[in-house]
Write an enzyme that holds these catalytic residues in place. Structure first.
Site, mmCIF file in Angstrom:
data_model
loop_
_atom_site.group_PDB
_atom_site.id
_atom_site.type_symbol
_atom_site.label_atom_id
_atom_site.label_comp_id
_atom_site.label_asym_id
_atom_site.label_seq_id
_atom_site.Cartn_x
_atom_site.Cartn_y
_atom_site.Cartn_z
ATOM 1 N N ASP A 152 -2.515 -0.976 -53.067
ATOM 2 C CA ASP A 152 -1.721 -1.385 -51.890
ATOM 3 C C ASP A 152 -2.584 -1.852 -50.706
ATOM 4 O O ASP A 152 -2.151 -2.688 -49.923
ATOM 5 C CB ASP A 152 -0.728 -0.295 -51.466
ATOM 6 C CG ASP A 152 -1.374 1.060 -51.248
ATOM 7 O OD1 ASP A 152 -2.566 1.200 -51.561
ATOM 8 O OD2 ASP A 152 -0.667 1.975 -50.782
ATOM 9 N N SER A 157 -0.167 1.830 -56.810
ATOM 10 C CA SER A 157 -0.901 2.590 -55.795
ATOM 11 C C SER A 157 -1.302 3.976 -56.294
ATOM 12 O O SER A 157 -0.882 5.004 -55.758
ATOM 13 C CB SER A 157 -0.074 2.706 -54.522
ATOM 14 O OG SER A 157 0.333 1.429 -54.119
ATOM 15 N N ARG A 174 9.989 -1.120 -56.726
ATOM 16 C CA ARG A 174 10.673 -2.370 -56.415
ATOM 17 C C ARG A 174 10.221 -3.482 -57.356
ATOM 18 O O ARG A 174 9.088 -3.501 -57.825
ATOM 19 C CB ARG A 174 10.376 -2.804 -54.985
ATOM 20 C CG ARG A 174 10.949 -1.852 -53.942
ATOM 21 C CD ARG A 174 10.697 -2.371 -52.554
ATOM 22 N NE ARG A 174 9.292 -2.737 -52.405
ATOM 23 C CZ ARG A 174 8.865 -3.656 -51.553
ATOM 24 N NH1 ARG A 174 9.721 -4.312 -50.804
ATOM 25 N NH2 ARG A 174 7.585 -3.927 -51.466
HETATM 26 MG MG MG Z 1 2.868 2.306 -48.464
#
Ligand code: MG
Ligand code: ADP
Length: 887
Positions: free
Chosen positions: A634, A580, A519
């Protein structure tokens, strides 16, 4: 006048419907803890939680206390579907003085009967289970523990009321030196009927006793039986519905004849329902109708009817014969003759009509009661249709087809959604008691095995304290300059040195790579709060697994597309990048990729600075306006996004596909980064906790099977006990082991259950959800080609609970190490802090979060920890890291 009498005895269907509803309400009152004590329908728990399945096997002893006798019985079950148990009886007469003597004498007498009976019978069993039928009102506490509330039926032995009659009998038996006889169940006579009617593949879950008295029992959802402790599965409830109506619920259908019967009874005003349907009373009702009509001179004109004043002269048996017998008329004549009453045809036919009306009414009332039970079962099991077997016993039913027909047809009218099959019971109470004992033993053996399978998953507080201590130890190792290389918990510095304080402002770009989607976001942080706009972009597999250059070029194309759409081309916005994957962070905007995971394998990236790779791509695309400020994990994003709303948020936790945590550590404790001032967020990478073998003692055989089948055996051991990617797999392996031991699915799990990952972690959420929506569980399992019995589904739920509870507890043990370390570093007696949490498992599982919080409280009582679910932690969080850095 005859018609008027008949009309009074006829209850229209609408009235029966109303009565059914009243009965349902009365049942609910009896089951609810708050109203139980005043409820006329008592709904007594029996602690019988299963019906026979036909596999029960062995010798079972029963002793039954009857009116003036003690009956002993030996039942031998062959495990062949209970179709033809062998039975031996012996009946002992009881001297009258025993019934009124001391309790000790009574139980000694019963024990002597048992002893004598056993002297004449042979059983080679080492342990002889005993079922005790004790037909008095008791408060059942366990299957083998029942306190006598009060004597009735001419019994009044001293020192028994308020005591556990199971214990009294067992003590008396021990005195007889029969130590192999072991009491396993005390029960009322009603439940026996239900238990004898179950055969293989045909459980019977309702019983109606239509005898002198009237009663009904059925298998209720255990969680609705509030006064009993059991909360899962089903439990047989003894309704004691004879007392229905004692609070006036039957007033609009009670006739003057019923009032007379009630007044002449030994307990006026009580057991009003029973007095309209019990065989002890039907003859009496008929007698009072006859008295009334004779007085009105429409029956037995000119005769002396004084005989009718005598209680009991009209027998219920005669009433039944009058309406059923092919030669009913002849029976009527004979009956009237015996009473010295005239036997002309008109009188006879009227007497027949009256008898029919009284019996029909009893059958209709039984039907209304039964319909209430069936509808209640159907509703509480959330079923559209209930198929059920109803065991029936008692003199009203056996051989009386008229009664039977009315009962069945009216039940169907009143509960059309239920299909009841009526099964007459033979020798309900005695054989049934043996079945209760047999089922208890089967369950006990099954329970022992289930506990054996699940025991390794059940962690004690001491186990968890040890995990906490080990985590603490690994954290110290990870933070130490020299020891870091050997620690299973990496404790990666993030160079995030401050959480938001609410003064941050501005406009930021954010990237989120490494979750389910890629995103790009624009985040506007203002005094009023945070506003975001975002776009999801697909990363084709060819790019994920192509060259690094192509991957970062693609990312840049997405950014440019987004900026164009958002009209941001001419702005230079600070950018935060949620990435992440495990990285060795060297600075806030400098992080070396340690390894790809989750399907990425782009070349020439591992060991490189990810931020630099992004900047180089920008240069290739001539994008001078890209200002990468921070790269974050994250967990850090989650902590930061919650930190914006709650300044006390200094911990981030993820429990989704994987699990990880971060927290704010004192710089002086971080040996791997220069400087002692202030704090820095540490990305623990705690999923790898235990990779050095320190958790080996808590891994079960199931965990090892799961680990063996992953792409990274031996790695991420802590994560494999906790996170969404693995819990379903653990459950699957346990189910296979249980099927192997014949504890589930009749020992045949079907081929699908052998497929890896077929049992999703989201199934745990559905299965554990309170209320046990059996239908949904069935649907899940049918997809897996598993046809489960009710008991299977209860056990399945227990397995899921054990696995998810352990996951939550381990997660809490990890957090306990974190918060305790923070408290100690800060020299506080009490730490108040907040954990920002993300991850679908944590957020959607029905009990996971609650279990984490409860366990954490036990493990770290000096810390008061609030949990705050994050909203879009990875998007918002990255922007906030950039914002804090700019501040
Ligand atoms: Mg996640
Ligand atoms: P990620 O960790 O990849 O960012 P999520 O936080 O959404 O993604 O977690 C996805 C994981 O959550 C899946 O692997 C799945 O096992 C688990 N999951 C999905 N739905 C549920 C649910 N209803 N209950 C429990 N776990 C779920």
């Amino acid at each position: 006048q005859v018609q008027r009498a008949l009309r009074a005895l006829t209850i229209p269907l609408e009235r029966l419907q109303v009565m059914k509803n009243h009965m349902m309400q009365a049942m609910q009152k009896g089951l609810s803890r708050s109203t139980h004590s005043q409820a006329p329908v008592q709904m007594l728990p029996t602690y019988i939680c299963s019906t026979p399945d036909g596999t029960e096997k062995g010798d079972f002893l029963v002793v039954e206390l009857c009116q003036s006798q003690v009956r002993t019985l030996m039942v031998t079950l062959l495990g062949d579907g209970n179709l033809s148990p062998q039975m031996m009886y012996k009946t002992f007469d009881m001297p009258e003085e025993i019934m009124k003597g001391s309790g000790e004498a009574l139980f000694d007498f019963i024990a002597q009967c048992v002893s004598q009976f056993l002297a004449d019978t042979s059983s080679s069993q080492e342990r002889l289970p005993l079922g005790f039928v004790f037909p008095f009102s008791c408060r059942q506490i366990q299957l083998d523990k029942a306190e006598l509330i009060s004597w009735s039926k001419d019994f009044s032995c001293s020192d028994v009321e308020g005591k556990d009659v199971g214990q009294l009998l067992q003590s008396a038996i021990n005195k007889q030196e029969l130590s192999h006889v072991e009491l396993v169940a005390v029960m009322n006579d009603t439940v026996g009927t239900m238990m004898t009617c179950s055969t293989e593949g045909r459980p019977c879950e309702v019983a109606l006793v239509m005898d002198k008295g009237s009663n009904c029992c059925f298998m209720a959802e255990a969680h609705l039986v509030e006064i009993a402790k059991e909360t899962s599965g089903r439990m047989c409830v003894n309704t004691e519905w004879g007392c229905f109506g004692d609070n006036g619920n039957l007033n609009d259908i009670v006739t003057p004849y019923d009032e007379c019967v009630d007044n002449e009874s030994s307990s006026p005003g009580e057991k009003r329902f029973e007095k309209m349907v019990g065989s002890l009373y039907l003859g009496e009702i008929v007698r009072h109708v006859l008295i009334t009509l004779a007085a009105e001179k429409v029956l037995f004109k000119g005769s002396n009817v004084a005989i009718l004043k005598e209680k009991g002269v009209v027998k219920t048996q005669q009433v039944l014969e009058i309406i059923n017998h092919e030669e009913g008329l002849a029976v009527t004549k004979r009956t009237l003759e015996a009473l010295g009453l005239p036997q002309n045809e008109r009188d006879c036919s009227r007497v027949q009509q009256i008898c029919l009306a009284v019996v029909s009414r009893a059958a209709s009332l039984y039907a209304a009661g039964l319909a209430a039970v069936l509808t209640y079962m159907c509703q509480t099991r959330e079923m559209d249709q209930l198929l059920v077997n109803v065991g029936v016993d008692g003199e009203l039913y056996h051989g009386h087809t008229r009664f039977e027909e009315i009962l069945q047809s009216v039940t169907k009218l009143l509960a059309p959604e239920c299909v009841a099959t009526f099964l007459p019971s033979t020798d309900g109470s005695g054989r049934g008691a043996a079945m209760v004992a047999a089922v208890a033993l089967r369950l006990e053996a099954q329970r022992r095995e289930v506990n054996e399978v699940l025991a390794p998953l059940r962690l004690s507080l001491a186990d968890l304290e040890q995990v906490q201590a080990l985590m603490r130890q690994e954290m110290e190792l990870g933070l130490g300059q020299e020891t870091n290389a050997n620690a299973s918990v990496r404790m990666l510095p993030t160079f995030v040195c401050s959480t938001p304080d609410g003064t941050e402002q501005g406009e930021f770009l954010a990237l989120d790579l490494g979750g389910t989607n890629f995103r790009v976001l624009v985040v506007r942080v203002t005094e009023e709060g945070i506003r975001m706009a975002s776009e999801i972009y697909v990363i084709p597999t060819a790019i994920m697994q192509g060259t690094g250059e192509a991957l970062f070029d693609h990312i840049l194309d997405c950014i440019i597309d987004f900026q164009t759409k958002q009209d941001l081309m001419n702005h230079v916005l600070p950018l935060g990048f949620t990435f992440s994957f495990p990285c060795k962070q060297v600075g806030l905007d400098k992080a070396l990729l340690l390894t790809w995971t989750k399907g990425f394998s782009a070349t020439d990236c591992v060991g490189q600075d990810v931020v630099q790779l992004l900047r180089e791509a920008a240069q290739r695309k001539h994008q001078t306006g890209l200002n990468v400020v921070a790269l974050v994990n994250d967990t850090v994003g989650t902590m930061m996004s919650c930190g914006y709303d709650d300044p006390k948020c200094e911990i981030g936790l993820i429990v989704g596909t994987g699990t990880n945590a971060c927290y704010m550590e004192e710089m002086r404790n971080v040996g791997t980064v220069e400087g002692d001032e202030g704090r820095m967020c540490i990305n623990m990478e705690w999923g790898a906790f235990g990779d050095n073998g320190c958790l080996d003692h808590i891994f079960t055989s199931f965990d090892k099977l799961v680990d063996d089948q992953t792409i990274n055996p031996g790695k991420q051991r802590f994560e494999k006990l906790i996170s969404g990617m693995y819990l379903g797999e653990i459950v699957r392996h346990i189910l296979l082991a249980m099927a192997d031991r014949q504890l589930l699915f009749h020992g045949k799990p079907g081929p699908k259950l052998y497929c890896k990952d077929i049992f999703k972690t989201k199934f745990l959420s559905t299965i554990e959800l309170n209320g046990l929506a059996l239908r949904q569980i069935r649907a899940i399992l049918q997809d897996l080609d598993l046809d489960v019995s009710y008991e299977d589904s209860v056990l399945l739920r227990e397995v899921c609970e054990a696995v998810s509870l352990r996951a939550a507890q381990l997660c809490a043990a990890g957090l306990a190490a974190v918060v305790e370390k923070m408290r100690e570093s800060r020299g506080l007696d009490q730490l108040t802090t907040t954990v920002g949490v993300d991850g679908t498992l944590y957020k959607l599982h029905p009990t996971f979060s609650e279990n984490v919080q409860k366990t954490l409280q036990d493990l770290a009582p000096k810390c008061s920890v609030t949990f705050m679910p994050s909203e879009d932690g990875s998007g918002k969080g990255a922007a906030l890291v950039a914002a804090v850095a700019c501040r």
